[in-house]
Design an enzyme around this catalytic site. Structure first.
Site, PDB file in Angstrom:
ATOM      1  N   HIS A  15      21.761  26.585   0.689  1.00  0.00           N
ATOM      2  CA  HIS A  15      21.002  26.268  -0.518  1.00  0.00           C
ATOM      3  C   HIS A  15      21.883  25.813  -1.680  1.00  0.00           C
ATOM      4  O   HIS A  15      21.380  25.547  -2.773  1.00  0.00           O
ATOM      5  CB  HIS A  15      20.104  27.438  -0.948  1.00  0.00           C
ATOM      6  CG  HIS A  15      19.002  27.707   0.019  1.00  0.00           C
ATOM      7  ND1 HIS A  15      18.354  28.921   0.097  1.00  0.00           N
ATOM      8  CD2 HIS A  15      18.430  26.917   0.971  1.00  0.00           C
ATOM      9  CE1 HIS A  15      17.434  28.871   1.050  1.00  0.00           C
ATOM     10  NE2 HIS A  15      17.465  27.666   1.597  1.00  0.00           N
ATOM     11  N   CYS A  65      18.803  25.652   8.450  1.00  0.00           N
ATOM     12  CA  CYS A  65      18.099  25.391   7.195  1.00  0.00           C
ATOM     13  C   CYS A  65      17.788  23.905   7.102  1.00  0.00           C
ATOM     14  O   CYS A  65      18.596  23.066   7.486  1.00  0.00           O
ATOM     15  CB  CYS A  65      18.956  25.829   6.010  1.00  0.00           C
ATOM     16  SG  CYS A  65      18.173  25.547   4.407  1.00  0.00           S
ATOM     17  N   HIS A  66      16.611  23.578   6.556  1.00  0.00           N
ATOM     18  CA  HIS A  66      16.180  22.179   6.491  1.00  0.00           C
ATOM     19  C   HIS A  66      16.421  21.527   5.131  1.00  0.00           C
ATOM     20  O   HIS A  66      16.010  20.384   4.917  1.00  0.00           O
ATOM     21  CB  HIS A  66      14.696  22.067   6.852  1.00  0.00           C
ATOM     22  CG  HIS A  66      13.809  22.981   6.061  1.00  0.00           C
ATOM     23  ND1 HIS A  66      12.637  23.491   6.557  1.00  0.00           N
ATOM     24  CD2 HIS A  66      13.921  23.491   4.810  1.00  0.00           C
ATOM     25  CE1 HIS A  66      12.059  24.259   5.651  1.00  0.00           C
ATOM     26  NE2 HIS A  66      12.820  24.260   4.583  1.00  0.00           N
ATOM     27  N   ASN A  99      15.785  33.975   5.090  1.00  0.00           N
ATOM     28  CA  ASN A  99      16.611  34.000   3.885  1.00  0.00           C
ATOM     29  C   ASN A  99      16.695  35.421   3.331  1.00  0.00           C
ATOM     30  O   ASN A  99      15.757  36.197   3.501  1.00  0.00           O
ATOM     31  CB  ASN A  99      16.017  33.073   2.821  1.00  0.00           C
ATOM     32  CG  ASN A  99      16.166  31.618   3.192  1.00  0.00           C
ATOM     33  OD1 ASN A  99      17.178  31.213   3.759  1.00  0.00           O
ATOM     34  ND2 ASN A  99      15.147  30.820   2.890  1.00  0.00           N
TER      35      ASN A  99
END
Length: 461
Positions: free
Chosen positions: A216, A179-180, A157
């Site tokens: 995000h 990304c999780h 990130n």
């Protein structure tokens, strides 16, 4: 690489950031559990000692009798050595030290700005991006020089800026970002399915979810399971828990969340906010105005001192694993990396959410790095058309997309005034005066100056 029926051997993976005591160990576990893949993992890290220790740990794991995947791990001292002949490149680095991270997260608090994470947006995310861009310029140029046909998988990130930099420097690169965060929203959908329909499904991969947004700040506007439309079922979950919240995963207290932000955003806009509350609150700062507000919304700040203590604990654990004082625990990470590698090798197609430059996936500017679903097949990643977000969400999204472009340009071209303009444009910074914004920018710039070579040293006035 060598193929046999439903398997592939002699795969070469270069891991940049291979001294990691988080992501690298997850990869080792997932490779250990995957019987169809085998090969060599070259670990490169500026902390060469950590890479050497991880090579020992990886080879210990691979030597366990019950290992399904057989891999050789070796530490390397240069990017050239790591990348030459690589089929896949995994990038997971910390841009800077805890000193810079402390500045990212805690210096803004002096001015009343609170960031639960501070690695994507807000003052912390912006300065992390500015020092990450030159690192990714070097990585992109090295991949171009030594492994131009390799697939590059990014975990670092700020995700959007990292992926954007790779493509800006090497437009032909085959790279995507993983990304999780979306997985948490998928777990909530499974919980809703069980609670309101009595269906005990535990594998989120059996859900169909349309993902769209930026990293995000992702959203789900369609969700189904077999013949079930999950959107009205999720609506019932929100109506039941929007006041008290519900956790989708047990984790460390600093990362716990009641999903109250996620539920409130659903009630505002009618679609599912798919990232975790700690990240969402940095994009929509109503939820993070002060510590009292943060507590009311049921998530926590993650102090850098905790990360420092956790790093020391992991370093001790690393030594114990390498010395065989403790056995390395093997558990599936839940990450998508190994599944993606299998698909790219042609062993099993998958659809999953990834970060890629926009080429009609979403209704936004071409080239903006967006997070949507993509189809992974042999040597191919094809992003899927995700559609359009509600206009009300796009009003917020457009600010962050514009900042993504501005920060990337500022970092690549060393434009300090443009960096400050993006800083001022960030919703978290808009809550303070212009004089305080200048003071904060100058202080954070000074704190991370070591990594900002090429920028002028004249303070913003």
């Amino acid at each position: 690489m060598k193929y046999s029926e439903n398997s592939c051997s002699d795969i070469n993976i270069c891991y940049i950031g291979g001294g990691s005591q988080g992501w690298a160990w997850k990869l080792m576990s997932d490779l250990y559990l995957e019987e169809s893949l085998s090969g060599t993992v070259r670990l490169y890290d500026i902390d060469s000692k950590s890479a050497e220790t991880n090579a020992i740990i990886g080879n210990i794991i691979s030597g366990y009798e019950e290992a399904k995947g057989h891999w050789t791990y070796k530490s390397v001292s240069t990017l050239e050595e790591g990348l030459s002949g690589a089929d896949f490149v995994i990038i997971s680095i910390t841009p800077g030290t805890f000193k810079e991270m402390f500045s990212d997260v805690h210096t803004p608090e002096k001015y009343g700005i609170y960031q639960p994470v501070g690695d994507t947006t807000g003052p912390g995310g912006i300065f992390r991006a500015l020092r990450t861009i030159p690192m990714y310029e070097e990585i992109a140029n090295s991949i171009k020089r030594y492994a131009k046909d390799a697939w590059a998988i990014n975990y670092t990130n700020p995700m959007s800026i990292c992926v954007a930099t790779l493509y800006a420097v090497f437009p032909e690169i085959k790279a995507f970002g993983c990304c999780h965060e979306v997985f948490g929203a998928q777990r909530l959908l499974l919980m809703a399915l069980k609670e309101f329909e009595g269906i005990e499904e535990t594998d989120r991969h059996n859900l169909n979810t349309n993902v769209l947004g930026i990293n995000h700040f992702t959203w789900i506007n369609e969700a189904s399971y077999k013949t079930y439309d999950l959107m009205p079922i999720y609506d019932r979950l929100v109506k039941k828990y929007y006041k008290d919240g519900i956790c989708d995963k047990i984790t460390d207290v600093h990362f716990m969340s009641k999903n109250l932000v996620k539920f409130d955003l659903y009630r505002r806009y009618g679609i599912i906010a798919a990232a975790g509350d700690r990240h969402l609150a940095e994009f929509v700062p109503d939820y993070a105005r002060d510590k009292k507000t943060i507590a009311q919304w049921g998530f926590n700040l993650t102090p850098v001192n905790w990360r420092i203590e956790n790093k020391a604990m992991l370093a001790k654990l690393s030594r114990e694993y390498a010395n065989k004082e403790k056995k390395v625990p093997i558990t599936a990470s839940g990450e998508e990396g190994v599944r993606q590698i299998k698909a790219l090798l042609g062993l099993k197609d998958i659809i999953t959410n990834v970060n890629l430059p926009n080429h009609n996936q979403m209704d936004c500017d071409e080239g903006i790095v967006v997070e949507t679903n993509a189809l992974f097949t042999k040597n191919s990643v094809r992003p899927l058309t995700a559609g359009k977000l509600p206009d009300e969400v796009n009003l917020i999204m457009s600010v962050h997309m514009n900042n993504q472009k501005a920060i990337l340009k500022a970092g690549l071209e060393k434009k300090k005034k443009l960096a400050f303009a993006a800083f001022l444009n960030d919703p978290l910074v808009k809550n303070i005066s212009i004089s305080n914004a200048k003071a904060l920018f100058n202080e954070m710039f000074s704190n991370t100056r070591q990594y900002l070579t090429g920028f002028d040293s004249i303070p913003i006035r």
